[in-house]
Design an enzyme around this catalytic site. Structure first.
Site, PDB file in Angstrom:
ATOM      1  CB  SER A  92     -12.987  19.478  16.963  1.00 51.92           C
ATOM      2  OG  SER A  92     -12.341  20.696  16.495  1.00 51.92           O
ATOM      3  NE  ARG A  93     -16.678  17.443  11.156  1.00 56.13           N
ATOM      4  CZ  ARG A  93     -16.975  17.277   9.817  1.00 56.13           C
ATOM      5  NH1 ARG A  93     -17.926  17.963   9.331  1.00 56.13           N
ATOM      6  NH2 ARG A  93     -15.821  16.895   8.717  1.00 56.13           N
TER       7      ARG A  93
ATOM      8  CD  GLU B 125     -11.769  39.793  -1.845  1.00 57.93           C
ATOM      9  OE1 GLU B 125     -12.736  39.938  -2.901  1.00 57.93           O
ATOM     10  OE2 GLU B 125     -11.264  40.736  -1.248  1.00 57.93           O
ATOM     11  CG  ASN B 126     -13.772  32.138  -2.839  1.00 58.26           C
ATOM     12  OD1 ASN B 126     -12.784  32.390  -3.641  1.00 58.26           O
ATOM     13  ND2 ASN B 126     -13.936  31.099  -1.970  1.00 58.26           N
TER      14      ASN B 126
ATOM     15  CG  ASP C 149     -22.135  17.926   4.227  1.00 58.53           C
ATOM     16  OD1 ASP C 149     -21.135  18.131   3.795  1.00 58.53           O
ATOM     17  OD2 ASP C 149     -22.698  16.964   4.675  1.00 58.53           O
TER      18      ASP C 149
ATOM     19  CG  HIS D 130     -20.437  15.732   0.162  1.00 59.00           C
ATOM     20  ND1 HIS D 130     -18.992  15.405  -0.243  1.00 59.00           N
ATOM     21  CD2 HIS D 130     -20.777  16.416   1.090  1.00 59.00           C
ATOM     22  CE1 HIS D 130     -18.662  15.796   0.925  1.00 59.00           C
ATOM     23  NE2 HIS D 130     -19.449  16.273   1.684  1.00 59.00           N
TER      24      HIS D 130
ATOM     25  CE  LYS E  10     -20.840  13.641   5.332  1.00 60.92           C
ATOM     26  NZ  LYS E  10     -20.900  14.918   4.292  1.00 60.92           N
TER      27      LYS E  10
ATOM     28  NE  ARG F  36     -17.235  11.126   6.202  1.00 61.20           N
ATOM     29  CZ  ARG F  36     -16.503  10.629   5.336  1.00 61.20           C
ATOM     30  NH1 ARG F  36     -16.376   9.454   4.786  1.00 61.20           N
ATOM     31  NH2 ARG F  36     -15.708  11.744   4.819  1.00 61.20           N
TER      32      ARG F  36
ATOM     33  CB  CYS G 144     -12.560  21.096  -0.705  1.00 61.76           C
ATOM     34  SG  CYS G 144     -11.254  19.622  -0.644  1.00 61.76           S
TER      35      CYS G 144
ATOM     36  CE1 TYR H 102     -16.703  13.073  14.049  1.00 62.00           C
ATOM     37  CE2 TYR H 102     -17.537  11.551  12.027  1.00 62.00           C
ATOM     38  CZ  TYR H 102     -16.997  12.874  12.737  1.00 62.00           C
ATOM     39  OH  TYR H 102     -16.884  13.755  11.666  1.00 62.00           O
ATOM     40  N   GLY H 103     -20.301  11.516  14.667  1.00 61.59           N
ATOM     41  CA  GLY H 103     -21.392  12.142  13.587  1.00 61.59           C
ATOM     42  C   GLY H 103     -21.689  11.174  12.567  1.00 61.59           C
ATOM     43  N   GLY H 104     -20.660  11.288  11.598  1.00 62.31           N
ATOM     44  CA  GLY H 104     -20.740  10.782  10.353  1.00 62.31           C
ATOM     45  C   GLY H 104     -21.127   9.423  10.211  1.00 62.31           C
TER      46      GLY H 104
ATOM     47  CB  SER I 139     -14.543  15.963   3.471  1.00 64.06           C
ATOM     48  OG  SER I 139     -15.852  15.015   3.258  1.00 64.06           O
TER      49      SER I 139
HETATM   50  P1  GTP Z   1     -17.166  18.774   5.182  1.00 63.68           P
HETATM   51  O1  GTP Z   1     -18.063  19.355   6.217  1.00 63.68           O
HETATM   52  O2  GTP Z   1     -16.169  17.744   5.607  1.00 63.68           O
HETATM   53  O3  GTP Z   1     -17.844  18.180   3.763  1.00 63.68           O
HETATM   54  O4  GTP Z   1     -16.263  19.832   4.342  1.00 63.68           O
HETATM   55  P2  GTP Z   1     -16.449  21.290   3.795  1.00 63.68           P
HETATM   56  O5  GTP Z   1     -16.164  21.098   2.194  1.00 63.68           O
HETATM   57  O6  GTP Z   1     -17.456  21.989   4.281  1.00 63.68           O
HETATM   58  O7  GTP Z   1     -15.285  22.020   4.404  1.00 63.68           O
HETATM   59  P3  GTP Z   1     -14.821  23.210   5.061  1.00 63.68           P
HETATM   60  O8  GTP Z   1     -15.698  24.517   4.695  1.00 63.68           O
HETATM   61  O9  GTP Z   1     -14.791  22.846   6.572  1.00 63.68           O
HETATM   62  O10 GTP Z   1     -13.243  23.402   4.549  1.00 63.68           O
HETATM   63  C1  GTP Z   1     -12.545  24.276   5.211  1.00 63.68           C
HETATM   64  C2  GTP Z   1     -10.990  24.058   4.716  1.00 63.68           C
HETATM   65  O11 GTP Z   1     -11.101  24.731   3.335  1.00 63.68           O
HETATM   66  C3  GTP Z   1     -10.190  25.089   5.587  1.00 63.68           C
HETATM   67  O12 GTP Z   1      -8.974  24.554   5.642  1.00 63.68           O
HETATM   68  C4  GTP Z   1     -10.631  26.485   4.925  1.00 63.68           C
HETATM   69  O13 GTP Z   1      -9.308  27.330   5.255  1.00 63.68           O
HETATM   70  C5  GTP Z   1     -10.460  25.965   3.313  1.00 63.68           C
HETATM   71  N1  GTP Z   1     -11.066  26.993   2.509  1.00 63.68           N
HETATM   72  C6  GTP Z   1     -12.434  27.236   2.523  1.00 63.68           C
HETATM   73  N2  GTP Z   1     -12.542  28.120   1.395  1.00 63.68           N
HETATM   74  C7  GTP Z   1     -11.324  28.552   0.994  1.00 63.68           C
HETATM   75  C8  GTP Z   1     -10.613  29.344  -0.066  1.00 63.68           C
HETATM   76  O14 GTP Z   1     -11.487  30.002  -0.673  1.00 63.68           O
HETATM   77  N3  GTP Z   1      -9.473  29.655  -0.058  1.00 63.68           N
HETATM   78  C9  GTP Z   1      -8.589  28.750   0.587  1.00 63.68           C
HETATM   79  N4  GTP Z   1      -7.192  28.927   0.218  1.00 63.68           N
HETATM   80  N5  GTP Z   1      -8.930  28.073   1.708  1.00 63.68           N
HETATM   81  C10 GTP Z   1     -10.316  27.776   1.882  1.00 63.68           C
HETATM   82 MN    MN Z   2     -18.941  21.372   5.894  1.00 61.97          MN
HETATM   83 MN    MN Z   3     -19.532  16.616   4.018  1.00 59.68          MN
END
Ligand code: GTP
Ligand code: MN
Ligand code: MN
Length: 629
Positions: free
Chosen positions: A400-401, A529-530, A309, A262, A242, A90, A286, A233-235, A284
Site C-alpha cells: 500500500s502506498r 542512527e544511519n 526514489d 533508482h 518508472k 508493478r 531496502c 497501479y502507480g508504477g 525497492s
Molecule cells: P521503493 O520506494 O519501493 O523503491 O523502496 P524504498 O527503497 O524507498 O524502501 P523503503 O524505504 O520503503 O523500505 C522500507 C523497508 O526497509 C522497511 O522494511 C524498513 O523497515 C526497512 N528499513 C529502512 N531503513 C532501515 C534500517 O536502517 N534498518 C533496518 N533494519 N531496516 C530498515
Molecule cells: Mn521509496
Molecule cells: Mn523505487
C-alpha cells in the site's frame, strides 16, 4: 476544465503506427488525435494541472467511489483509494523493452520485437477507451525548462492517474506551450483497459477501480514511446515515474552522456556548517525513503530531503556531477512507516495525501502495519472487509502506498527543486545482506565503485552469518528499471566517471544496514542512527579534499573500512564484538561470493567491461593472500 472537445469522429479506425508517426513529427495535437482515433474515447480533455481541475476530478472520483474522503478533521484534504485486489503492484512479467536488437535489452529484461509488439498493442488499444474520457496530461520531469529536465505528455483514461500525476510531476500549460513550440516530448499512452461500451455500442457498468486482466507495460527505447495497458497501479500507470524517469530516461542518458538512476538524494550539513550532497541506490523496499527523510541522532548534523526514489545525474560544465530529483512528490510504501522509523514521513502524511490500499479506521482515518505499535480495535481492511487485531491477513496491503507532494515533507531541502541540480559529493550503493557485506565500505576508485554497484544483492533467504545464501542480484538497484543491457549500463557508468574532473568526482561507498547475528537480529540499529555512517562518508570526502588530515580508513579486501574510532559510535548500545561483526570480512565466504559474481557476470557475456573483470580478479587476489588486510 479548460477544453472539452468531442472526440474526433475518424472515418476509419486509427492505428498505433499513425500515433507513432505523429509523435515522431513532434506534433502533439496530431498525436492526441491519432491516439483518440485508435482508442475511441467519448471525449478528450486537455489538462492544465490547476487546482480547479484537480478539485473537479477528485469530486468526480468521490461520486464514482474511486476515492473515499477521509475525515477532514483527522486527515484534511486526504483520500483513500482501494484498488482491484489483482492490481496492487508493478507487473514485471508484463513489462517489455522493445529495442530493435534483442541484445540491447540485455538478459535481464523481457524483450519483444518492436513490430510484433506494436501489432499486439494495436489490437488491445483499439477501442480501449470507448465510453470513457481521455485526458491529455502535459508534464515535466524536473523543473519546467531546466537543463536536466525532460518533457512528456501522457494520455490516460484514468482520473486517478491524472490527479496522481499532478502530485508526482509538474503538470501545466507551460509544458504544453513548450511542446507546441517544438520541444521534444516522450509520448506516453495509458489505458485501464476497460471500455464502457462494447463494440456494438452497448453500455458496460463502471467499477471504482477499472483495470484488465491483460496487462502490457511496453517501452520503445528507439522512439522513446511508452504504451501501458490494463493497470491503474502507480508504477504501471503513472508513466512519468518508472517508465519514463528510469527505463526511457536511462536510454536517453546512455545516448546523451548522463545517468537516470533508482536513487534517493539528500543534503547533509555538518556541525561546522559544511554542506554535502549524497545520492544512494538501494533496491525497492531496502530503505531509500527512510534514508531520504532520516532524522539524525548525531548531534549537530542535519539531513534534508531532495528526492526519495529517482535521481538524474549529469556531468556539469566544471567536471562536477550534478543531480536532480525529476519528481515532484513521493509515492512511498506505507507499511513500516511510523514514528519510530520515519517520523518525518508520518508528519508529511498529515494532510493532502492520497492513500492507496491502506486500512480505514471507524473514525475515517487511515492505518497500516507499523504506523502505531498497537493496531486499533476495529478496522476496515484494504479490500473493504472488517478487520480486527490478530486477523490472518494484514489490514493494509504490504505494497500500500501514499502519494503526496514534495513540499509537504518537513525535511525537504531549501532549493530542492533548483533546476541546475546539486553537486554530488558521494554516491552510495546498498542491498539487504544478512551476511558478508560490511556496514560501510569505501570504493578505492570509481571503477571499484561501479563494481560495487554492479554487484548489489540481497539474500533470497535469511542466511546465517558467514554463509552466503543464494543471492538475488539487483545491479545498481536497476534490475526492473534499466531500459537497456545492464552490462552496457556499467560501461556507461565507467564512461561518465571518466568524463568527470578527478578532483570533483564523487566518492563511492557501499552500505548494508541489514547484517544479522546468529539469532537473526539486526546487528545495526539503523534508521536515524544511519546518520553516523553518513557522517563518516562525508568525513572521507573532506579527507580526500585535504580538509582533514586524520586517518579515516583502513584497507580491506572489499574496500576501505572506517579506521578505529573514525565511525562515531558514542551513545550507541553497541559492544566491541558486535562492531567487529558489522565489519568482519570472512575470506572463505567472500571467495564463495566471488564465484557467484563470476557466474553472474557470465550471464552478460562479453558485454561486461574489462575494468569490472579486473576488479573481480583483484578482489580474489586480495582475499587469497594470507594476512592481507
Ligand atoms: P521503493 O520506494 O519501493 O523503491 O523502496 P524504498 O527503497 O524507498 O524502501 P523503503 O524505504 O520503503 O523500505 C522500507 C523497508 O526497509 C522497511 O522494511 C524498513 O523497515 C526497512 N528499513 C529502512 N531503513 C532501515 C534500517 O536502517 N534498518 C533496518 N533494519 N531496516 C530498515
Ligand atoms: Mn521509496
Ligand atoms: Mn523505487
Amino acid at each position: 476544465m479548460p477544453l472539452l472537445a468531442d472526440a474526433p469522429t475518424a472515418p476509419t479506425r486509427g492505428t498505433l503506427d499513425a500515433a507513432t508517426a505523429a509523435a515522431r513529427n513532434g506534433d502533439v495535437h496530431a498525436w492526441v488525435e491519432a491516439v483518440a482515433a485508435l482508442t475511441q474515447p467519448r471525449a478528450v480533455v486537455w489538462c492544465d494541472g490547476s487546482d480547479v481541475e484537480r478539485r473537479a476530478l477528485v469530486a468526480q472520483m468521490v461520486r464514482t467511489g474511486t476515492l473515499l474522503p477521509l475525515d477532514p478533521d483527522l486527515r484534511p484534504g486526504s483520500y483513500l483509494a482501494r484498488s482491484d485486489p489483482a492490481d496492487v503492484a508493478r507487473v514485471e512479467s508484463r513489462t517489455f523493452i522493445c529495442s530493435p536488437d534483442q541484445r540491447d535489452a540485455g538478459p535481464t529484461n523481457n524483450w519483444r520485437e518492436p513490430g510484433a509488439m506494436r501489432d499486439e498493442l494495436d489490437g488491445v488499444f483499439t477501442g480501449a477507451m470507448r465510453g470513457r474520457t481521455m485526458y491529455v496530461v502535459p508534464f515535466s520531469m524536473g523543473p519546467v525548462g531546466g537543463p536536466l529536465s525532460q518533457l512528456g505528455v501522457q494520455v490516460t483514461d484514468s482520473p486517478y492517474v491524472v490527479v496522481s500525476m499532478g502530485v508526482m510531476t509538474r503538470v501545466g500549460s507551460d509544458v504544453l506551450d513548450l511542446v507546441e513550440a517544438g520541444a521534444p516530448f516522450v509520448p506516453a499512452v495509458h489505458s485501464v483497459g476497460m471500455p464502457l461500451r462494447d463494440e456494438a455500442g452497448d453500455e458496460i457498468d463502471d467499477v471504482p477501480w477499472p483495470c484488465s486482466s491483460t496487462k502490457y507495460i511496453a517501452h520503445f527505447p528507439e522512439s522513446r514511446e511508452i504504451w501501458s495497458f490494463g493497470s491503474g497501479y502507480g508504477g504501471n500507470a503513472l508513466l512519468g515515474k518508472k517508465c519514463f524517469a528510469l527505463r526511457i530516461a536511462s536510454v536517453m542518458g546512455r545516448d546523451e552522456g548522463w545517468l537516470a538512476e533508482h536513487m534517493l538524494l539528500v543534503r547533509l550539513t555538518s556541525p561546522q556548517g559544511r554542506r554535502y550532497h549524497v545520492a544512494a541506490a538501494f533496491p525497492s523496499a531496502c530503505g531509500k525513503t527512510n534514508l531520504a527523510m532520516l532524522r539524525p541522532t548525531l548531534p549537530g548534523w542535519t539531513v534534508e530531503t531532495i528526492g526519495d526514489d529517482i535521481a538524474w545525474l549529469r556531468p556539469g560544465p566544471d567536471g562536477e556531477l550534478r543531480a536532480i530529483n525529476p519528481e515532484a512528490g513521493f509515492f512511498g510504501v506505507a507499511p513500516g512507516t511510523g514514528e519510530a522509523t520515519n517520523p518525518a514521513a508520518v508528519e508529511m502524511l498529515a494532510r493532502d495525501t492520497i492513500f492507496t490500499n491502506v486500512a480505514l479506521t471507524p473514525e475515517g482515518d487511515v492505518w497500516w502495519e507499523g504506523l502505531t505499535e498497537t493496531p486499533p480495535a476495529h478496522l476496515t481492511d484494504w479490500r473493504g472487509r472488517p478487520w480486527v487485531p490478530g486477523s490472518e491477513e494484514p489490514a493494509a496491503h504490504p505494497n500500500s502506498r501514499f502519494t503526496v507532494a514534495a513540499e509537504r515533507c518537513p525535511s525537504i531541502a531549501a532549493g530542492w527543486d533548483d533546476p541546475e541540480g546539486v553537486v554530488l559529493d558521494a554516491i552510495v550503493f546498498g542491498g539487504r545482506r544478512a551476511t558478508n557485506v560490511p556496514l560501510v565500505a569505501q570504493a578505492e576508485s570509481w571503477e571499484h565503485g561501479v563494481f560495487m554497484g554492479a554487484t548489489i544483492s540481497s539474500e533470497r533467504t535469511a542466511a546465517a552469518e558467514g554463509v552466503v545464501g543464494e543471492l538475488r542480484r539487483d545491479p545498481f538497484a536497476m534490475l526492473p528499471f534499466c531500459g537497456y543491457d545492464m552490462a552496457d549500463h556499467w560501461a556507461h557508468w565507467l564512461r561518465v566517471g571518466a568524463s568527470l574532473d578527478r578532483a570533483r568526482r564523487p566518492l563511492v561507498f557501499q552500505v548494508n544496514w541489514f547484517r544479522r547475528d546468529d539469532e537473526g537480529r539486526f546487528l545495526w540499529p539503523g534508521f536515524g542512527e544511519n546518520s553516523r555512517v553518513l557522517a563518516w562518508i562525508v568525513d572521507q570526502v573532506d579527507r580526500a579534499r585535504g580538509l582533514r588530515t586524520d586517518v579515516g580508513a583502513v584497507a580491506s579486501p572489499v574496500g576501505l573500512l572506517p579506521a578505529p574510532g573514525a565511525l562515531e559510535t558514542r551513545g550507541l548500545d553497541l559492544d566491541d564484538a558486535t562492531l567487529a561483526r558489522l565489519f568482519a570480512v570472512d575470506a572463505g565466504s567472500w571467495q564463495l561470493e566471488t564465484d557467484l559474481t563470476e557466474e553472474f557476470f557470465a550471464t552478460f557475456g562479453d558485454r561486461v567491461p574489462q575494468a569490472l573483470r579486473d576488479r573481480l580478479a583483484r578482489l580474489r587476489e586480495a582475499l587469497g593472500t594470507p594476512g592481507a588486510d
